[in-house]
Design an enzyme around this catalytic site. Sequence first.
Site, PDB file in Angstrom:
ATOM      1  N   GLN A  64       0.804  -1.216   0.000  1.00 57.14           N
ATOM      2  CA  GLN A  64       0.000   0.000   0.000  1.00 57.14           C
ATOM      3  C   GLN A  64       0.841   1.270   0.000  1.00 57.14           C
ATOM      4  O   GLN A  64       0.306   2.372  -0.019  1.00 57.14           O
ATOM      5  CB  GLN A  64      -0.933   0.012   1.213  1.00 57.14           C
ATOM      6  CG  GLN A  64      -1.961  -1.091   1.202  1.00 57.14           C
ATOM      7  CD  GLN A  64      -2.830  -1.104   2.454  1.00 57.14           C
ATOM      8  OE1 GLN A  64      -2.735  -0.226   3.311  1.00 57.14           O
ATOM      9  NE2 GLN A  64      -3.680  -2.105   2.569  1.00 57.14           N
TER      10      GLN A  64
ATOM     11  N   HIS B 111      -1.297   0.717   5.655  1.00 58.03           N
ATOM     12  CA  HIS B 111      -2.028   1.718   6.445  1.00 58.03           C
ATOM     13  C   HIS B 111      -1.199   2.975   6.709  1.00 58.03           C
ATOM     14  O   HIS B 111      -0.877   3.302   7.845  1.00 58.03           O
ATOM     15  CB  HIS B 111      -2.512   1.112   7.760  1.00 58.03           C
ATOM     16  CG  HIS B 111      -3.549   0.056   7.591  1.00 58.03           C
ATOM     17  ND1 HIS B 111      -4.312  -0.412   8.639  1.00 58.03           N
ATOM     18  CD2 HIS B 111      -3.950  -0.641   6.501  1.00 58.03           C
ATOM     19  CE1 HIS B 111      -5.136  -1.360   8.202  1.00 58.03           C
ATOM     20  NE2 HIS B 111      -4.926  -1.508   6.889  1.00 58.03           N
TER      21      HIS B 111
ATOM     22  N   GLU C 231     -15.745   4.443   9.128  1.00 56.92           N
ATOM     23  CA  GLU C 231     -16.319   5.526   9.918  1.00 56.92           C
ATOM     24  C   GLU C 231     -16.217   6.877   9.222  1.00 56.92           C
ATOM     25  O   GLU C 231     -15.147   7.247   8.728  1.00 56.92           O
ATOM     26  CB  GLU C 231     -15.592   5.656  11.257  1.00 56.92           C
ATOM     27  CG  GLU C 231     -15.810   4.534  12.219  1.00 56.92           C
ATOM     28  CD  GLU C 231     -15.172   4.812  13.575  1.00 56.92           C
ATOM     29  OE1 GLU C 231     -15.200   3.905  14.425  1.00 56.92           O
ATOM     30  OE2 GLU C 231     -14.643   5.934  13.795  1.00 56.92           O
TER      31      GLU C 231
ATOM     32  N   TYR D  97     -11.092   9.316  18.982  1.00 60.32           N
ATOM     33  CA  TYR D  97     -12.104   8.664  18.149  1.00 60.32           C
ATOM     34  C   TYR D  97     -12.133   7.139  18.303  1.00 60.32           C
ATOM     35  O   TYR D  97     -12.800   6.457  17.545  1.00 60.32           O
ATOM     36  CB  TYR D  97     -11.948   9.127  16.697  1.00 60.32           C
ATOM     37  CG  TYR D  97     -12.386  10.577  16.599  1.00 60.32           C
ATOM     38  CD1 TYR D  97     -13.681  10.921  16.272  1.00 60.32           C
ATOM     39  CD2 TYR D  97     -11.516  11.609  16.947  1.00 60.32           C
ATOM     40  CE1 TYR D  97     -14.105  12.241  16.251  1.00 60.32           C
ATOM     41  CE2 TYR D  97     -11.923  12.931  16.937  1.00 60.32           C
ATOM     42  CZ  TYR D  97     -13.218  13.242  16.596  1.00 60.32           C
ATOM     43  OH  TYR D  97     -13.644  14.555  16.603  1.00 60.32           O
TER      44      TYR D  97
ATOM     45  N   TYR E 181     -10.616  -9.466  11.233  1.00 62.68           N
ATOM     46  CA  TYR E 181     -10.716 -10.156   9.953  1.00 62.68           C
ATOM     47  C   TYR E 181     -10.973 -11.651  10.119  1.00 62.68           C
ATOM     48  O   TYR E 181     -11.521 -12.292   9.230  1.00 62.68           O
ATOM     49  CB  TYR E 181      -9.456  -9.918   9.120  1.00 62.68           C
ATOM     50  CG  TYR E 181      -9.368  -8.500   8.603  1.00 62.68           C
ATOM     51  CD1 TYR E 181     -10.330  -7.999   7.733  1.00 62.68           C
ATOM     52  CD2 TYR E 181      -8.332  -7.653   8.994  1.00 62.68           C
ATOM     53  CE1 TYR E 181     -10.263  -6.705   7.262  1.00 62.68           C
ATOM     54  CE2 TYR E 181      -8.254  -6.354   8.530  1.00 62.68           C
ATOM     55  CZ  TYR E 181      -9.225  -5.881   7.663  1.00 62.68           C
ATOM     56  OH  TYR E 181      -9.157  -4.586   7.201  1.00 62.68           O
TER      57      TYR E 181
END
Length: 403
Positions: A109, A174, A270, A280, A291
């Site tokens: 990623q 991420h 979200e 949060y 997962y």
Amino acid sequence: MPPLGRFAAVLALALAAPLAVLADFNAEPPNAADQSPAFAGQTRAPVMAQAMRLMRQPLVEDLRHPWGMALLPDGGLLITERPGQLRLYRDGGLSAPISGLPPVDARDQGGLLDVAIAPDFARTRQVWLSFSEPRGGGQNGTAVATGRLSPDGAALEEMRVIFRQQPGVESPLHFGSRLVFGPDGYLYVTTGERAIPPDVPVAQDLGNHLGKVLRLDPATGQAAPGNPLARTRSAQPEIWTWGHRNIQAAALDGQGRLWTVEHGPLGGDELNLLASGRNYGWPVISYGLDYGGGSIGQGITRQDGMEQPVYYWDPVIAPSGMVFYDGAMFPEWRGDALIGGLRAEALVRLRIQGDRVTGEQRLVPGIGRVRDVEIAADGALLVLIDDDPGQLVRLSRRGTVPD
């Protein structure tokens, strides 16, 4: 292509495009069937019916995993490609890779991610990039660099790295990385928790930059004045909010408020309306499952001192890229949020009234993995499809053909 032929080609794509809304996507069962929302309308908002067909015109069809874009005052478009290229789209053509970029770690990623331009770009030509920076020993980290786009658009000059996420992590996942200039002139940077397992709650640790939204001086990369933890010992002073998983969508609404959308695990994407100094919740609270199908931590969805999302999805849309619509082409959409859906393979439209979602729609379902979205000067939508080859696509109201 002559004008008549171009019109016919675009019209054919429009007629072949599916209706803007198909079956009720809310009929798909949730992964976390035992969880319930904290308030009415927090998930599965009513489906907004819309029979309008959108014209779909591919502008570029040979991009390599495009990730972010920034619209220039002259109508050009800077586009990042995750393997490490920045390109300029202008007047129907795509430039060669722009020189002067820092090296990136493009595994999985990682790579070259978001791009933003100065509010006074027409004068300064200043550009900011987020990317996964190689740190050696297999480690990397989200970083932000800035430089000046040369007059001919071929190079980034005086390039320098102004921010480096701490600590470096041995993970290719991420990175977060959305860049947003706030109404206060400071740069907001989203980061991910780097896919570190929830039993190591790095997003709750104020001593690192993982799973945070940061507020920076765009010239120096240092903490902006007035950040909430500037006087807190052992906290990173750049932190503005924390307790996030992996934010890949962020945008200001018409009131200048910052909204973000973060990836949940198996369920639990979200939408949050951010406020300085708030927590949060990840991974202490989450709407979603691990997962493997088990609970995240204690499996709770609310706790005192932690913010509830304005809205969540289960199953996920896999969000990336976001704008609040303010164009002229679709006046009925003004004020609505448009969010890229990677798993949804659609552009997700949310009707937001005050701070609550009152309707949801999936535009151009089946278009592919929507990585980012922008609003063209005429109000049409520009979307990036993340693939190799990937695409830049223009979406417009039927009957509007660009020159």
